[in-house]
Design a protein around this motif. Structure first.
Motif, PDB file in Angstrom:
ATOM      1  N   LEU A   1       0.116  -6.415  -6.855  1.00 41.71           N
ATOM      2  CA  LEU A   1      -0.410  -5.883  -5.603  1.00 41.71           C
ATOM      3  C   LEU A   1      -0.442  -4.350  -5.626  1.00 41.71           C
ATOM      4  O   LEU A   1      -1.373  -3.734  -5.088  1.00 41.71           O
ATOM      5  N   ALA A   2       0.532  -3.743  -6.264  1.00 39.25           N
ATOM      6  CA  ALA A   2       0.519  -2.275  -6.391  1.00 39.25           C
ATOM      7  C   ALA A   2      -0.703  -1.823  -7.186  1.00 39.25           C
ATOM      8  O   ALA A   2      -1.369  -0.839  -6.840  1.00 39.25           O
ATOM      9  N   GLY A   3      -1.021  -2.560  -8.259  1.00 43.87           N
ATOM     10  CA  GLY A   3      -2.198  -2.235  -9.065  1.00 43.87           C
ATOM     11  C   GLY A   3      -3.490  -2.409  -8.293  1.00 43.87           C
ATOM     12  O   GLY A   3      -4.420  -1.598  -8.424  1.00 43.87           O
ATOM     13  N   LEU A   4      -3.549  -3.434  -7.456  1.00 44.02           N
ATOM     14  CA  LEU A   4      -4.749  -3.652  -6.636  1.00 44.02           C
ATOM     15  C   LEU A   4      -4.916  -2.536  -5.604  1.00 44.02           C
ATOM     16  O   LEU A   4      -6.030  -2.080  -5.328  1.00 44.02           O
ATOM     17  N   ASN A   5      -3.803  -2.079  -5.036  1.00 38.43           N
ATOM     18  CA  ASN A   5      -3.872  -0.969  -4.089  1.00 38.43           C
ATOM     19  C   ASN A   5      -4.309   0.317  -4.779  1.00 38.43           C
ATOM     20  O   ASN A   5      -5.009   1.141  -4.173  1.00 38.43           O
ATOM     21  N   LEU A   6      -3.931   0.467  -6.042  1.00 33.38           N
ATOM     22  CA  LEU A   6      -4.386   1.638  -6.811  1.00 33.38           C
ATOM     23  C   LEU A   6      -5.901   1.591  -6.984  1.00 33.38           C
ATOM     24  O   LEU A   6      -6.588   2.601  -6.780  1.00 33.38           O
ATOM     25  N   GLN A   7      -6.427   0.419  -7.335  1.00 37.84           N
ATOM     26  CA  GLN A   7      -7.886   0.280  -7.477  1.00 37.84           C
ATOM     27  C   GLN A   7      -8.602   0.575  -6.162  1.00 37.84           C
ATOM     28  O   GLN A   7      -9.597   1.317  -6.124  1.00 37.84           O
ATOM     29  N   ALA A   8      -8.095  -0.003  -5.073  1.00 34.29           N
ATOM     30  CA  ALA A   8      -8.720   0.200  -3.763  1.00 34.29           C
ATOM     31  C   ALA A   8      -8.640   1.669  -3.345  1.00 34.29           C
ATOM     32  O   ALA A   8      -9.607   2.228  -2.808  1.00 34.29           O
ATOM     33  N   GLY A   9      -7.502   2.300  -3.612  1.00 34.80           N
ATOM     34  CA  GLY A   9      -7.339   3.703  -3.260  1.00 34.80           C
ATOM     35  C   GLY A   9      -8.290   4.601  -4.024  1.00 34.80           C
ATOM     36  O   GLY A   9      -8.883   5.528  -3.455  1.00 34.80           O
ATOM     37  N   ASN A  10      -8.452   4.342  -5.312  1.00 34.40           N
ATOM     38  CA  ASN A  10      -9.361   5.157  -6.120  1.00 34.40           C
ATOM     39  C   ASN A  10     -10.808   5.017  -5.665  1.00 34.40           C
ATOM     40  O   ASN A  10     -11.561   5.998  -5.614  1.00 34.40           O
ATOM     41  N   ILE A  11     -11.212   3.780  -5.330  1.00 36.19           N
ATOM     42  CA  ILE A  11     -12.577   3.572  -4.840  1.00 36.19           C
ATOM     43  C   ILE A  11     -12.766   4.263  -3.489  1.00 36.19           C
ATOM     44  O   ILE A  11     -13.806   4.879  -3.229  1.00 36.19           O
ATOM     45  N   ALA A  12     -11.747   4.175  -2.631  1.00 36.17           N
ATOM     46  CA  ALA A  12     -11.835   4.835  -1.326  1.00 36.17           C
ATOM     47  C   ALA A  12     -11.958   6.354  -1.479  1.00 36.17           C
ATOM     48  O   ALA A  12     -12.721   6.997  -0.758  1.00 36.17           O
ATOM     49  N   ILE A  13     -11.229   6.920  -2.426  1.00 36.56           N
ATOM     50  CA  ILE A  13     -11.334   8.365  -2.678  1.00 36.56           C
ATOM     51  C   ILE A  13     -12.740   8.715  -3.153  1.00 36.56           C
ATOM     52  O   ILE A  13     -13.337   9.702  -2.718  1.00 36.56           O
ATOM     53  N   SER A  14     -13.284   7.893  -4.041  1.00 30.70           N
ATOM     54  CA  SER A  14     -14.615   8.182  -4.596  1.00 30.70           C
ATOM     55  C   SER A  14     -15.715   8.113  -3.541  1.00 30.70           C
ATOM     56  O   SER A  14     -16.788   8.670  -3.725  1.00 30.70           O
ATOM     57  N   THR A  15     -15.436   7.422  -2.427  1.00 24.66           N
ATOM     58  CA  THR A  15     -16.423   7.327  -1.342  1.00 24.66           C
ATOM     59  C   THR A  15     -16.001   8.159  -0.128  1.00 24.66           C
ATOM     60  O   THR A  15     -16.503   7.947   0.977  1.00 24.66           O
ATOM     61  N   SER A  16     -15.059   9.088  -0.345  1.00 21.97           N
ATOM     62  CA  SER A  16     -14.594  10.041   0.684  1.00 21.97           C
ATOM     63  C   SER A  16     -13.912   9.370   1.867  1.00 21.97           C
ATOM     64  O   SER A  16     -13.893   9.926   2.970  1.00 21.97           O
ATOM     65  N   ARG A  17     -13.335   8.205   1.665  1.00 24.93           N
ATOM     66  CA  ARG A  17     -12.566   7.531   2.720  1.00 24.93           C
ATOM     67  C   ARG A  17     -11.085   7.850   2.496  1.00 24.93           C
ATOM     68  O   ARG A  17     -10.294   7.005   2.099  1.00 24.93           O
ATOM     69  N   PHE A  18     -10.717   9.085   2.759  1.00 24.88           N
ATOM     70  CA  PHE A  18      -9.403   9.574   2.347  1.00 24.88           C
ATOM     71  C   PHE A  18      -8.252   8.995   3.173  1.00 24.88           C
ATOM     72  O   PHE A  18      -7.165   8.767   2.642  1.00 24.88           O
ATOM     73  N   HIS A  19      -8.470   8.774   4.462  1.00 24.62           N
ATOM     74  CA  HIS A  19      -7.407   8.184   5.275  1.00 24.62           C
ATOM     75  C   HIS A  19      -7.104   6.762   4.801  1.00 24.62           C
ATOM     76  O   HIS A  19      -5.935   6.361   4.698  1.00 24.62           O
ATOM     77  N   ALA A  20      -8.169   5.997   4.525  1.00 25.04           N
ATOM     78  CA  ALA A  20      -7.970   4.632   4.014  1.00 25.04           C
ATOM     79  C   ALA A  20      -7.308   4.667   2.648  1.00 25.04           C
ATOM     80  O   ALA A  20      -6.394   3.880   2.360  1.00 25.04           O
ATOM     81  N   ALA A  21      -7.744   5.593   1.799  1.00 22.38           N
ATOM     82  CA  ALA A  21      -7.155   5.723   0.466  1.00 22.38           C
ATOM     83  C   ALA A  21      -5.666   6.013   0.560  1.00 22.38           C
ATOM     84  O   ALA A  21      -4.857   5.447  -0.184  1.00 22.38           O
ATOM     85  N   ALA A  22      -5.298   6.903   1.477  1.00 23.89           N
ATOM     86  CA  ALA A  22      -3.883   7.252   1.647  1.00 23.89           C
ATOM     87  C   ALA A  22      -3.054   6.027   2.011  1.00 23.89           C
ATOM     88  O   ALA A  22      -1.929   5.850   1.510  1.00 23.89           O
TER      89      ALA A  22
END
Length: 373
Positions: free
Chosen positions: A273-294
């Protein structure tokens, strides 16, 4: 607006408070019973008032009895005077909530209390039976009770769809349910016929109202919701290809599995689950969704084991690197301060500390601490 994320509210605030922007108006709506002093929207409205900007608030309450009579008259194609006894009872039962009025009319038809008579060529009703009909004052409770009368597999479909959000894809929904007897097409037809969901695009569906989604979600017993979310996400993960993960399913998977973080997960489950959150966070950063990424990256960090810097080094350094980027860009400086110490202390080499130093310099410069930077 009660559902708007912080980034959206920040943008609205920037537009409304900028003195260089003139002749600008914004129309918004929100449920005042869902916005208290702790809600970010409350802070935005207070800031607007303090800056001397005019705000006009219009309270929208339940519709009046005559409006309900007009709805009933239009629906039954009968004169308003003839419908008034029926509409008066419906207004009392439904409390003037328009969605409740419409669904109550439908339920009366299904129960045989409101039927079309071929002989007289008009709608007829049994007013005494309608008066004796017991109806919950809470629309969500009433709708949940209606859903409880549906077949078990249909209820499971509603529960799973509710967990996927206000909009969901038929293909993704089918991957969340293990029972081989569940037929997605049949479920969707029942949902549409009942007025619970509607097609919003090719293979995409949405709830006809957020309160109906809540009613479907309430089918899940409160004590089982965390495990239901986690198992749904796990099922979707197992049934999705790598391509689907990147394109469609990842955020559905992570959002649901994250709701099960308080379950007794074993080490492998936490690492996954930690790895999945890393993937989701990186994608969110790449689409400028920084609050969600955090949020994703903070959750990923919380799932790391105590000696993760030794036993999960690659995952740990990647989570902290991405989290620092998200915290800084989202302006979450208290979280940045707490997180930046970890890689600077535990990273094995200077190259692995480089990203942390880069973000620390940016943070100190933006904070007016150029000398420290």
């Amino acid at each position: 607006l009660q559902w708007a994320d912080q980034a959206t509210l920040d943008l609205i605030g920037m537009l409304m408070l900028d003195p260089n922007i003139q002749h600008f108006g914004i129309l918004g709506c929100y449920r005042d019973n869902e916005v208290d002093r702790r809600h970010p929207l409350f802070g935005l409205l207070e800031a607007v008032r303090l800056n001397g900007i005019d705000l006009t608030e219009i309270h929208v309450g339940p519709i009046e009895r005559e409006s309900v009579n007009s709805i009933v008259s239009d629906a039954l194609c009968l004169p308003p005077s003839l419908c008034r006894p029926l509409s008066t009872v419906i207004h009392q039962k439904a409390g003037g909530v328009i969605l409740f009025v419409i669904r109550f009319l439908n339920s009366l038809n299904k129960q045989g209390h409101l039927v079309y008579c071929l002989e007289s060529r008009r709608w007829t009703w049994d007013l005494e039976k309608i008066k004796s009909e017991r109806v919950s004052e809470d629309f969500v409770v009433h709708t949940t009770l209606q859903m409880n009368s549906l077949p078990k597999l249909v209820q499971i479909g509603f529960m799973s769809a509710a967990c996927l959000g206000s909009n969901f894809n038929a293909s993704i929904l089918g991957k969340t349910i293990e029972d081989e007897e569940f037929d997605v097409c049949s479920f969707l037809e029942i949902g549409k016929d009942g007025g619970y969901i509607e097609e919003s695009g090719l293979g995409s569906f949405s709830w006809t109202h957020d309160q109906i989604q809540q009613a479907a979600y309430d089918l899940i017993p409160p004590t089982q919701r965390e495990s239901f979310h986690y198992q749904l996400g796990q099922m979707l993960l197992e049934n999705s290809t790598n391509c689907e993960m990147k394109r469609d399913a990842l955020f559905f998977i992570v959002d649901n599995m994250n709701k099960g973080v308080d379950l007794k997960l074993d080490r492998n489950q936490k690492t996954q689950l930690a790895g999945l959150n890393l993937q989701a966070g990186n994608i969110a950063i790449s689409t400028s969704r920084f609050h969600a990424a955090a949020e994703y990256l903070q959750t990923g960090i919380s799932l790391l084991i105590k000696d993760s810097w030794i036993q999960q080094y690659d995952l740990t350094i990647q989570l902290y690197d991405a989290a620092l980027e998200a915290f800084y860009t989202a302006g979450q400086f208290s979280k940045f301060d707490a997180a930046v110490k970890q890689p600077l202390t535990h990273a094995m080499c200077f190259e692995d500390k480089l990203n942390s130093y880069h973000n620390l310099v940016r943070y100190l410069t933006a904070s007016g601490k150029s000398e420290e930077a």
